[in-house]
Write a protein that holds these residues in place. Structure first.
Motif, PDB file in Angstrom:
ATOM      1  N   GLY A 199       0.814  -1.212   0.000  1.00  0.00           N
ATOM      2  CA  GLY A 199       0.000   0.000   0.000  1.00  0.00           C
ATOM      3  C   GLY A 199       0.844   1.256   0.000  1.00  0.00           C
ATOM      4  O   GLY A 199       0.608   2.190  -0.786  1.00  0.00           O
ATOM      5  N   ASP A 200       1.858   1.299   0.872  1.00  0.00           N
ATOM      6  CA  ASP A 200       2.713   2.490   0.957  1.00  0.00           C
ATOM      7  C   ASP A 200       3.530   2.659  -0.322  1.00  0.00           C
ATOM      8  O   ASP A 200       3.675   3.773  -0.838  1.00  0.00           O
ATOM      9  N   ALA A 201       4.074   1.555  -0.838  1.00  0.00           N
ATOM     10  CA  ALA A 201       4.938   1.631  -2.018  1.00  0.00           C
ATOM     11  C   ALA A 201       4.166   2.100  -3.244  1.00  0.00           C
ATOM     12  O   ALA A 201       4.653   2.932  -4.019  1.00  0.00           O
ATOM     13  N   VAL A 202       2.955   1.588  -3.428  1.00  0.00           N
ATOM     14  CA  VAL A 202       2.164   1.988  -4.592  1.00  0.00           C
ATOM     15  C   VAL A 202       1.730   3.441  -4.461  1.00  0.00           C
ATOM     16  O   VAL A 202       1.796   4.213  -5.429  1.00  0.00           O
ATOM     17  N   ARG A 203       1.317   3.851  -3.278  1.00  0.00           N
ATOM     18  CA  ARG A 203       0.869   5.223  -3.086  1.00  0.00           C
ATOM     19  C   ARG A 203       2.016   6.232  -3.234  1.00  0.00           C
ATOM     20  O   ARG A 203       1.786   7.399  -3.568  1.00  0.00           O
ATOM     21  N   ALA A 204       3.248   5.782  -2.998  1.00  0.00           N
ATOM     22  CA  ALA A 204       4.390   6.666  -3.236  1.00  0.00           C
ATOM     23  C   ALA A 204       4.600   6.906  -4.731  1.00  0.00           C
ATOM     24  O   ALA A 204       5.134   7.952  -5.131  1.00  0.00           O
TER      25      ALA A 204
END
Length: 308
Positions: A199-204
């Motif tokens: 989730g964090d990696a994609v949203r970055a």
């Protein structure tokens, strides 16, 4: 004919080579002399007893195959004996599947084999490429939208990345770190290595989250977390890993169905080098148990294929 069947459920050791009656094509059906049959995770689920089946004394395995038509039933238009074809058997409870010397299919479930591809490569198309195409249909994202594909280096995931890129989608590919080069070659714009917080990696990379996700790795809620509110989420498995439709996300598992016309389109793309079949290894039909053991170990790039 020889076929691989299971009479009791369990590990790869329950796979049995048996002599079974030659199947005869009925109305609207063709019989294929199988040259190559792909080994897929659904075969392992069937073998293990994880899928609900009837009460046959023996159940056949194998969903997709490449081969040559050797008999045509009444009213089976479009095919003749000697035609090289690929096809998908999308029924579970059958006495013999594609792991066999002969396979009967509805003519509407078959398509001409892609010219220029060997049978092993062609056999990886029906289940995996159709699953990817039908999942993208369910997502129904417009050109320019962002799509997360998990398991992007796998058989379904790899086809999904290529087909999505052809639709003009901007693909975030999640796969093992060693697979970044191959998934970018398939058309991925962004890459997230396995092990990162999805989730964090994609949203970055995509502020707010991806417009949609095709969850070929069956990560469930971890993939859903990477989708924007109101987006779309399609898992390739409708089992317990399917998350609830949080934040207004449309959740729609893909249920594969045979579609000869669509398969012909995918075969044409493969023949023209626009889809990339990958074969991990070709084994004799008698080594089906070894193939299932290798599948269980994971780490394959491409499908194992059985050759009767």
């Amino acid at each position: 004919m020889r076929a691989i069947v299971v009479r009791s459920f369990g590990g790869p050791e329950v796979l049995e080579a048996a002599e079974v009656p030659d199947p005869e094509p009925g109305p609207g059906q063709v019989r294929i002399r199988v040259t190559a049959a792909a080994v897929n995770p659904v075969d392992a689920l069937t073998r293990s007893g994880a899928l609900p089946l009837g009460d046959r004394p023996a159940v056949g395995l194998g969903w997709d195959a490449a081969g040559v038509v050797d008999a045509v039933g009444p009213g089976a238009a479009g095919f003749a004996a000697g035609d090289e074809v690929i096809g998908l058997r999308d029924r579970l409870d059958v006495p013999a599947g594609a792991y066999a010397e002969l396979l009967v299919l509805d003519a509407a479930s078959a398509a001409p084999a892609p010219p220029g591809l060997d049978a092993a490569a062609a056999a990886t198309l029906p289940l995996n490429a159709l699953t990817a195409a039908q999942a993208l249909d369910l997502l129904d994202l417009p050109p320019g939208a962002s799509l997360l594909v998990t398991g992007a280096a796998g058989a379904v995931g790899g086809y999904a990345v290529e087909l999505a890129a052809r639709r003009g989608l901007r693909v975030v590919a999640a796969a093992g770190a060693a697979d970044e080069e191959v998934v970018r070659r398939f058309g991925a714009e962004w890459f997230v290595p396995r092990g990162a917080h999805l989730g964090d990696a994609v949203r970055a990379l995509v502020p707010g989250g991806a417009d949609g996700a095709l969850d070929a790795a069956m990560l469930g809620a971890r993939t859903l977390d990477a989708v924007r509110s109101g987006g779309a989420f399609v898992p390739v498995n409708a089992g317990p890993s399917v998350p609830p439709p949080l934040r207004g996300i449309r959740v729609a598992p893909v249920w594969i169905r045979a579609d000869g016309a669509r398969l012909a389109e995918l075969a044409d793309l493969a023949a023209r080098g626009r889809l990339t079949p990958r074969v991990a290894a070709v084994l004799p039909l008698a080594d089906a148990a070894e193939a299932h053991a290798r599948l269980a170990k994971g780490g394959l790039r491409g499908r194992l294929v059985l050759a009767p």
